[in-house]
Design an enzyme around this catalytic site. Sequence first.
Site, mmCIF file in Angstrom:
data_model
loop_
_atom_site.group_PDB
_atom_site.id
_atom_site.type_symbol
_atom_site.label_atom_id
_atom_site.label_comp_id
_atom_site.label_asym_id
_atom_site.label_seq_id
_atom_site.Cartn_x
_atom_site.Cartn_y
_atom_site.Cartn_z
ATOM 1 N N SER A 180 -6.949 -14.599 7.440
ATOM 2 C CA SER A 180 -6.829 -13.254 6.870
ATOM 3 C C SER A 180 -6.304 -12.316 7.947
ATOM 4 O O SER A 180 -5.747 -12.768 8.951
ATOM 5 C CB SER A 180 -8.181 -12.803 6.318
ATOM 6 O OG SER A 180 -8.027 -11.646 5.524
ATOM 7 N N ASN A 181 -6.465 -11.029 7.762
ATOM 8 C CA ASN A 181 -6.036 -10.036 8.759
ATOM 9 C C ASN A 181 -6.974 -8.840 8.655
ATOM 10 O O ASN A 181 -7.746 -8.734 7.698
ATOM 11 C CB ASN A 181 -4.565 -9.655 8.516
ATOM 12 C CG ASN A 181 -4.380 -8.985 7.175
ATOM 13 O OD1 ASN A 181 -4.850 -7.877 6.951
ATOM 14 N ND2 ASN A 181 -3.725 -9.684 6.259
ATOM 15 N N PRO A 182 -6.936 -7.923 9.651
ATOM 16 C CA PRO A 182 -7.959 -6.859 9.677
ATOM 17 C C PRO A 182 -7.694 -5.648 8.790
ATOM 18 O O PRO A 182 -8.319 -4.601 8.987
ATOM 19 C CB PRO A 182 -7.989 -6.459 11.164
ATOM 20 C CG PRO A 182 -6.669 -6.827 11.699
ATOM 21 C CD PRO A 182 -6.111 -7.945 10.873
#
Length: 228
Positions: A26-28
């Site tokens: 995923s990513n932030p």
Amino acid sequence: MNPEEFRLVVASGPTREWLDPVRFISNPSTGQTGWSLATAAVGRFRDVVFISGPGSERFRTVEGASNVLVETTAEMTSAVRDHIRDSCLLIMSAAPADYTPTEASDQKIKKVAGEPYTLTLSPTTDILKSLIPLAAGWSAFYRVGFAAETRNLEEYARKKLAEKDLDFICANQVYKSEAGFGDHPNTLLVIDKKGETSKIGPATKDDLAVRLLDHIVAQIPAKNRAVI
Ligand code: CTP
């Protein structure tokens, strides 16, 4: 455009692509930008559909909007396709994962001490690109993309504007003092179909959302898409 005649669909936040039952890619992204946009649009547009991936809990649903919770890029793709229509503005402020594990494991992947682990990833659907054929058959379906870049901001943003056939792209620099991810003052470089640029900000994400919606609503002509 008259927003009262339009549906607004906002896709927001990250997506998750699972490797095994306990790990994902995923990513932030928190989803705050999309949440601020959808919140500012409720009551202004005819209706608002808010499609959100698993970012911060407080940015997952918008009061007064139809909320659709998704997890993966495939689910976000289906949700966007299900809710867009003619007389619609789509804002893709989401950060969908571009790759998914080619083979996800049903069971937890066990480590082998001292051995490197190689993961093979397959591309997911580019949601905006996949809508180009559909958009060609509609008279008033406008698309806004975001470009979060760490370098060559304007060059990469212009490339995405053309390749994804967008009406506007909002470019923001990430991992700098006015970073795009998280709750910092932010600046957007908005580029339209004609290639003209406008700078919005620096401002909080709530202020930016209102100003960006004002800008888009003012720039899209009331009837004729061709003049954009
Ligand atoms: N986007 C999309 N479908 C994807 C990935 C991104 O529709 N699978 C949208 C994003 O929501 C954003 C725009 O495309 O509006 C640009 O996303 P970005 O992540 O900046 O660019 P990518 O096209 O993924 O290219 P790259 O990762 O190489 O910068």
